[in-house]
Write a protein that holds these residues in place. Structure first.
Motif, PDB file in Angstrom:
ATOM      1  N   LYS A 156       0.844  -1.198   0.000  1.00 22.80           N
ATOM      2  CA  LYS A 156       0.000   0.000   0.000  1.00 22.80           C
ATOM      3  C   LYS A 156       0.876   1.243   0.000  1.00 22.80           C
ATOM      4  N   PRO A 157       0.432   2.311  -0.706  1.00 20.01           N
ATOM      5  CA  PRO A 157       1.240   3.532  -0.698  1.00 20.01           C
ATOM      6  C   PRO A 157       1.310   4.136   0.711  1.00 20.01           C
ATOM      7  N   SER A 158       2.325   4.963   0.914  1.00 12.23           N
ATOM      8  CA  SER A 158       2.465   5.605   2.219  1.00 12.23           C
ATOM      9  C   SER A 158       1.325   6.598   2.391  1.00 12.23           C
ATOM     10  N   MET A 159       1.109   7.030   3.615  1.00 11.21           N
ATOM     11  CA  MET A 159       0.071   8.040   3.828  1.00 11.21           C
ATOM     12  C   MET A 159       0.587   9.136   4.733  1.00 11.21           C
ATOM     13  N   LYS A 160      -0.049  10.282   4.603  1.00 14.28           N
ATOM     14  CA  LYS A 160       0.354  11.422   5.415  1.00 14.28           C
ATOM     15  C   LYS A 160      -0.585  11.540   6.603  1.00 14.28           C
TER      16      LYS A 160
END
Ligand SMILES: *[C@@H]1O[C@H](CO)[C@@H](O)[C@H](O)[C@H]1NC(C)=O
Ligand SMILES: *[C@@H]1O[C@H](CO)[C@@H](O)[C@H](O)[C@H]1NC(C)=O
Ligand SMILES: *[C@@H]1O[C@H](CO)[C@@H](O)[C@H](O)[C@H]1NC(C)=O
Ligand SMILES: *[C@@H]1O[C@H](CO)[C@@H](O)[C@H](O)[C@H]1NC(C)=O
Length: 288
Positions: A156-160
């Motif tokens: 999964k892509p990183s998140m902020k």
């Protein structure tokens, strides 16, 4: 001869950087394993059975719903930087490693993390196994308003997230600048169960710090020689390196000595102006 001696004092007093817990004297940074692509994160527990083929480790792969443990007969570090006593025989699943299982049933690890003991709370690995994250913007500066996190062993892509609150901040006398440093510099992995978004503050439930800590420390501690009945004082960086801050005459000190919670050990260094001890509570495994 005298000149040289003074020169040594001079150099020592300018450059002296000593480290709390002088027992950790690792100076090398772990080499990146050749095959880091296939490294994975595992939570581990020590095999405490007594038999000739026992004594290894049981592994649970982070992020995996498979509850079957993987058995390895030994754990080897890519570079030998963490003392065995800091991870072996730790309470079950209080250690997370990043590594690769080899064909001969050993695990070769490039990183070892250990859980900061939580007051009145032990980790339930079944509940947390799919909630592990790490920080991926280690170069974020003090003006960064968001923090970027990534799930471990996940595509999964990183998140902020807006900011991270560390539930360990509540621990009596724990250095909170050090905890922030461990989170922001990607020297930790942690579990988060609630609110992962850019609007609200995210709370870390369980935090595992990278070992060794402090990461860099000089091989030889240079003794500071203070003259005329003065004693050395220090300040501490967020990375827990002590920095010499001058010789002072000892003076009266407030009588306040903290009692650290279970799993934590009192530590201190003398500070200005009176060379009184500055106390903190640090995880006991750091002095093992
Ligand atoms: C779970 O892991 C074990 C040990 O690695 C493996 O033998 C088994 O096939 C796995 N089960 C599933 C459903 O993937
Ligand atoms: C931990 O548990 C003890 C005994 O149950 C209680 O007195 C104490 O307040 C608890 N501490 C915290 C921080 O919850
Ligand atoms: C943070 O912001 C201040 C004020 O805008 C600026 O002076 C400082 O250089 C910034 N720090 C970094 C590391 O970018
Ligand atoms: C030593 O300390 C005393 C008391 O602070 C001071 O009066 C004296 O000048 C100092 N001597 C030297 C050589 O610094």
């Amino acid at each position: 001869m005298k000149v040289i001696t003074y020169l040594i004092y001079f150099i020592a007093s300018i450059f002296l950087v000593v480290v709390v817990g002088a027992t950790t004297t690792a100076t090398t940074t772990p080499a990146t394993p050749k095959n880091s692509i296939s490294e994975s994160y595992f939570a581990i527990r020590t095999d405490v059975r007594k038999c000739s083929s026992c004594g290894g480790f049981f592994l649970r792969e982070i992020g995996s719903s498979n509850k079957t443990e993987i058995y390895v007969k030994s754990l080897n570090q890519v570079s030998e930087t963490v003392k065995e006593s800091q991870y072996k025989f730790a309470p079950n699943f209080n250690v997370v490693v990043k590594g690769q299982i080899t064909n001969d049933n050993t695990i070769v690890v490039s990183q070892i993390f250990r859980l900061l003991p939580k007051i009145n709370s032990t980790i339930n690995i079944d509940l947390e196994i799919d909630n592990f994250y790490t920080t991926i913007n280690p170069n974020g500066n003090e003006n960064t308003t968001t923090i970027e996190i990534k799930k471990l062993n996940s595509n999964k892509p990183s998140m902020k997230v807006k900011s991270i609150k560390n539930s360990n901040d509540d621990i009596f006398f724990i250095p909170t600048d050090w905890l922030s440093y461990k989170v922001n510099s990607a020297q930790s992995v942690y579990t988060i169960t609630k609110s992962k978004n850019s609007k609200t503050t995210t709370t870390i439930d369980y935090m595992f710090i990278s070992l060794p800590d402090p990461k860099f420390s000089p091989k030889v501690l240079i003794p500071v020689i203070c003259k005329n009945e003065t004693v050395p004082t220090y300040t501490s960086s967020a990375a827990r390196c002590l920095i010499f801050s001058g010789c002072v005459h000892p003076g009266p000190c407030p009588f306040m000595i903290p009692v650290c919670p279970d799993g934590y050990t009192k530590s201190s260094y003398p500070i200005k102006p009176n060379a009184c001890p500055h106390y903190s509570c640090l995880p006991s495994f750091l002095s093992q």
